[in-house]
Design an enzyme around this catalytic site. Structure first.
Site, PDB file in Angstrom:
ATOM      1  N   GLU A   1       0.829  -1.197   0.000  1.00  0.00           N
ATOM      2  CA  GLU A   1       0.000   0.000   0.000  1.00  0.00           C
ATOM      3  C   GLU A   1       0.864   1.246   0.000  1.00  0.00           C
ATOM      4  O   GLU A   1       1.967   1.260   0.557  1.00  0.00           O
ATOM      5  CB  GLU A   1      -0.923  -0.017   1.217  1.00  0.00           C
ATOM      6  CG  GLU A   1      -1.995  -1.073   1.058  1.00  0.00           C
ATOM      7  CD  GLU A   1      -2.860  -1.249   2.293  1.00  0.00           C
ATOM      8  OE1 GLU A   1      -3.965  -1.776   2.149  1.00  0.00           O
ATOM      9  OE2 GLU A   1      -2.445  -0.876   3.396  1.00  0.00           O
TER      10      GLU A   1
ATOM     11  N   CYS B   1       6.885  -6.435   6.788  1.00  0.00           N
ATOM     12  CA  CYS B   1       8.019  -5.796   7.474  1.00  0.00           C
ATOM     13  C   CYS B   1       8.576  -6.728   8.541  1.00  0.00           C
ATOM     14  O   CYS B   1       7.817  -7.368   9.265  1.00  0.00           O
ATOM     15  CB  CYS B   1       7.557  -4.495   8.119  1.00  0.00           C
ATOM     16  SG  CYS B   1       8.919  -3.606   8.895  1.00  0.00           S
TER      17      CYS B   1
ATOM     18  N   GLY C   1       7.662  -1.540   5.819  1.00  0.00           N
ATOM     19  CA  GLY C   1       9.072  -1.863   5.620  1.00  0.00           C
ATOM     20  C   GLY C   1      10.016  -0.983   6.409  1.00  0.00           C
ATOM     21  O   GLY C   1       9.662   0.099   6.848  1.00  0.00           O
ATOM     22  N   GLU C   2      11.213  -1.515   6.599  1.00  0.00           N
ATOM     23  CA  GLU C   2      12.297  -0.758   7.234  1.00  0.00           C
ATOM     24  C   GLU C   2      13.271  -0.394   6.109  1.00  0.00           C
ATOM     25  O   GLU C   2      14.047  -1.241   5.641  1.00  0.00           O
ATOM     26  CB  GLU C   2      12.964  -1.630   8.313  1.00  0.00           C
ATOM     27  CG  GLU C   2      14.299  -1.132   8.823  1.00  0.00           C
ATOM     28  CD  GLU C   2      14.322   0.341   9.220  1.00  0.00           C
ATOM     29  OE1 GLU C   2      13.590   0.727  10.133  1.00  0.00           O
ATOM     30  OE2 GLU C   2      15.104   1.101   8.607  1.00  0.00           O
TER      31      GLU C   2
ATOM     32  N   SER D   1      12.211   7.077   7.179  1.00  0.00           N
ATOM     33  CA  SER D   1      11.790   6.716   8.524  1.00  0.00           C
ATOM     34  C   SER D   1      12.407   5.368   8.899  1.00  0.00           C
ATOM     35  O   SER D   1      12.372   4.426   8.107  1.00  0.00           O
ATOM     36  CB  SER D   1      10.261   6.619   8.539  1.00  0.00           C
ATOM     37  OG  SER D   1       9.830   6.087   9.748  1.00  0.00           O
TER      38      SER D   1
ATOM     39  N   SER E   1      12.007   6.180  14.737  1.00  0.00           N
ATOM     40  CA  SER E   1      10.856   5.708  15.506  1.00  0.00           C
ATOM     41  C   SER E   1      11.311   5.285  16.895  1.00  0.00           C
ATOM     42  O   SER E   1      11.801   4.173  17.074  1.00  0.00           O
ATOM     43  CB  SER E   1      10.213   4.506  14.795  1.00  0.00           C
ATOM     44  OG  SER E   1       9.804   4.888  13.515  1.00  0.00           O
ATOM     45  N   LEU E   2      11.155   6.173  17.858  1.00  0.00           N
ATOM     46  CA  LEU E   2      11.602   5.852  19.222  1.00  0.00           C
ATOM     47  C   LEU E   2      10.528   5.019  19.942  1.00  0.00           C
ATOM     48  O   LEU E   2      10.774   3.916  20.376  1.00  0.00           O
ATOM     49  CB  LEU E   2      11.890   7.153  19.993  1.00  0.00           C
ATOM     50  CG  LEU E   2      12.269   6.971  21.459  1.00  0.00           C
ATOM     51  CD1 LEU E   2      13.599   6.254  21.608  1.00  0.00           C
ATOM     52  CD2 LEU E   2      12.302   8.312  22.191  1.00  0.00           C
ATOM     53  N   HIS E   3       9.367   5.588  20.089  1.00  0.00           N
ATOM     54  CA  HIS E   3       8.182   4.935  20.656  1.00  0.00           C
ATOM     55  C   HIS E   3       8.264   4.549  22.139  1.00  0.00           C
ATOM     56  O   HIS E   3       7.241   4.345  22.776  1.00  0.00           O
ATOM     57  CB  HIS E   3       7.746   3.713  19.840  1.00  0.00           C
ATOM     58  CG  HIS E   3       7.498   4.028  18.399  1.00  0.00           C
ATOM     59  ND1 HIS E   3       6.849   5.169  17.991  1.00  0.00           N
ATOM     60  CD2 HIS E   3       7.826   3.358  17.265  1.00  0.00           C
ATOM     61  CE1 HIS E   3       6.783   5.183  16.666  1.00  0.00           C
ATOM     62  NE2 HIS E   3       7.371   4.113  16.207  1.00  0.00           N
TER      63      HIS E   3
ATOM     64  N   ASN F   1      -3.180   5.123  16.111  1.00  0.00           N
ATOM     65  CA  ASN F   1      -4.301   4.911  15.189  1.00  0.00           C
ATOM     66  C   ASN F   1      -4.777   3.475  15.355  1.00  0.00           C
ATOM     67  O   ASN F   1      -4.060   2.544  15.001  1.00  0.00           O
ATOM     68  CB  ASN F   1      -3.847   5.109  13.738  1.00  0.00           C
ATOM     69  CG  ASN F   1      -3.504   6.560  13.470  1.00  0.00           C
ATOM     70  OD1 ASN F   1      -4.274   7.458  13.765  1.00  0.00           O
ATOM     71  ND2 ASN F   1      -2.314   6.781  12.931  1.00  0.00           N
TER      72      ASN F   1
ATOM     73  N   CYS G   1      -0.878   6.351  10.058  1.00  0.00           N
ATOM     74  CA  CYS G   1       0.364   5.704  10.454  1.00  0.00           C
ATOM     75  C   CYS G   1       0.102   4.387  11.174  1.00  0.00           C
ATOM     76  O   CYS G   1      -0.716   4.340  12.076  1.00  0.00           O
ATOM     77  CB  CYS G   1       1.154   6.614  11.367  1.00  0.00           C
ATOM     78  SG  CYS G   1       1.899   7.905  10.451  1.00  0.00           S
TER      79      CYS G   1
END
Ligand code: SF4
Length: 361
Positions: free
Chosen positions: A114, A134, A181-182, A213, A236-238, A312, A354
């Protein structure tokens, strides 16, 4: 051992997927500029034809050789049968109430990915996938839930870009590699695509209009820094706590936070770009005051800004925090001197926001 949990099984799946992909017909833009010139010469075209094709593709929204009227007919036929410009097609498009448009691109081997076009004011941003599925397996991400399928080639990434352009009848002002994906684990193909985007003769997007990203692959960040181009980088820490972060992003256990921070410092020094920390806010998991202070400390080390993304919802395992918690979190970052923004939710009604891209049929 099921579900790719055995490292050998995972390696085998990657090997088989890559072999399958390599058997595919490459697109014209899977080749370098000099290779494209040789290809065209071998098909009977003069040296300027390469520029003519670039103009059709990147200035006039024309991707079928048949419509390139200043190319001879035999040359068009020859190129069309061996070096397509776009591979795959848009199988399905969903348009959200805010005009965000998500397209499911199906490649000839049946793999689906997508990609999304996100309009804002007069500009459009494209979000492109660099892999089908991913290996990140982030618990809060639809792409991660479905596991890794295969890497995409630069021509396949470009196909998403061109098919989306055709569908909105325009080229984007910005492109972010934030689909499935990374990107830095598919480094060479991602790099090739970034160079197509940035090349003045091709997509001609300024490096600062392109964002990569990553969950933080130190080696990839340093390799990208060595290009000394000013691509934006979003990390991307998160979660600021290493142990908790590994639970949310299983793949991150291979890449210690300290090494990622060092790599981001190199990136900042070499490119002079300010990294962004992406932070998906999950209720009761990473939205505490302590997390906010720890995140601020990490951000200050690299002088990064922080982009907060209230979760989300795509599964019931997590929920976004309430509005007050989101604003308190941002307030703490700001008090500590860190620039922080809250990302506006786009395309959530069509699962295009996201963490919601999954390439489902
Ligand atoms: S958040 Fe990014 S790295 Fe994690 S699973 Fe999703 S696409 Fe992969």
């Amino acid at each position: 051992l099921k579900g790719g949990t055995c490292p050998l099984t995972e390696q085998w799946e990657i090997y088989v997927a890559e072999k399958k992909r390599r058997g595919h017909k490459k697109t014209l833009y899977d080749h370098s500029a000099s290779e494209r010139e040789n290809i065209i010469a071998d098909c009977g075209g003069r040296s300027f034809v390469s520029n003519q094709v670039n103009n059709w593709v990147f200035r006039k929204l024309v991707y079928e050789y048949e419509k390139m009227t200043n190319l001879s007919k035999p040359l068009r036929g020859e190129l069309d049968s061996h070096f397509p410009i776009v591979t795959g097609h848009i199988e399905k498009t969903l348009t959200s109430a805010d005009d965000t448009r998500k397209a499911l691109v199906r490649y000839p081997d049946g793999t689906g990915v997508e990609c999304v076009s996100i309009p804002s004011d007069k500009r459009v941003t494209f979000c492109i996938s660099t892999m089908a599925g991913c290996p990140g397996r982030c618990l809060f991400c639809a792409s991660g839930k479905h596991g890794f399928i295969r890497n995409l080639s630069r021509g396949e990434m470009l196909s998403q870009y061109l098919l989306l352009s055709e569908s909105i009848n325009d080229y984007p002002a910005n492109t972010v590699l934030m689909g499935s994906g990374e990107p830095l684990l598919n480094f060479d193909e991602t790099r090739g695509f970034l160079f197509i985007l940035n090349d003045q003769k091709l997509a001609d997007l300024g490096a600062r209009r392109i964002t990569v990203s990553t969950i933080g692959i130190p080696e990839g960040i340093i390799r990208l820094a060595e290009e000394e181009l000013q691509f934006e980088i979003a990390f991307s820490l998160h979660h600021p706590d290493e142990k908790q972060r590994r639970k949310l992003i299983p793949l991150s256990r291979k890449y210690p936070l300290a090494a990622v921070i060092e790599a981001l410092l190199v990136y900042r020094r070499k490119t002079n770009r300010v990294p962004t920390f992406e932070y998906c806010l999950l209720e009761g998991i990473n939205d505490t005051l302590q997390c906010a202070h720890k995140t601020a400390r990490l951000a200050k080390r690299v002088r990064a800004k922080v982009n907060l993304i209230p979760y989300n919802t795509f599964c019931d395992d997590f929920r976004p925090p309430d509005r007050d918690t989101v604003f308190t979190f941002r307030g703490i970052l700001e008090q500590e001197g860190v620039t922080a923004t809250i990302r506006r939710q786009r395309g959530a009604d069509i699962d295009a926001a996201c963490g919601q891209l999954a390439g489902r049929r």
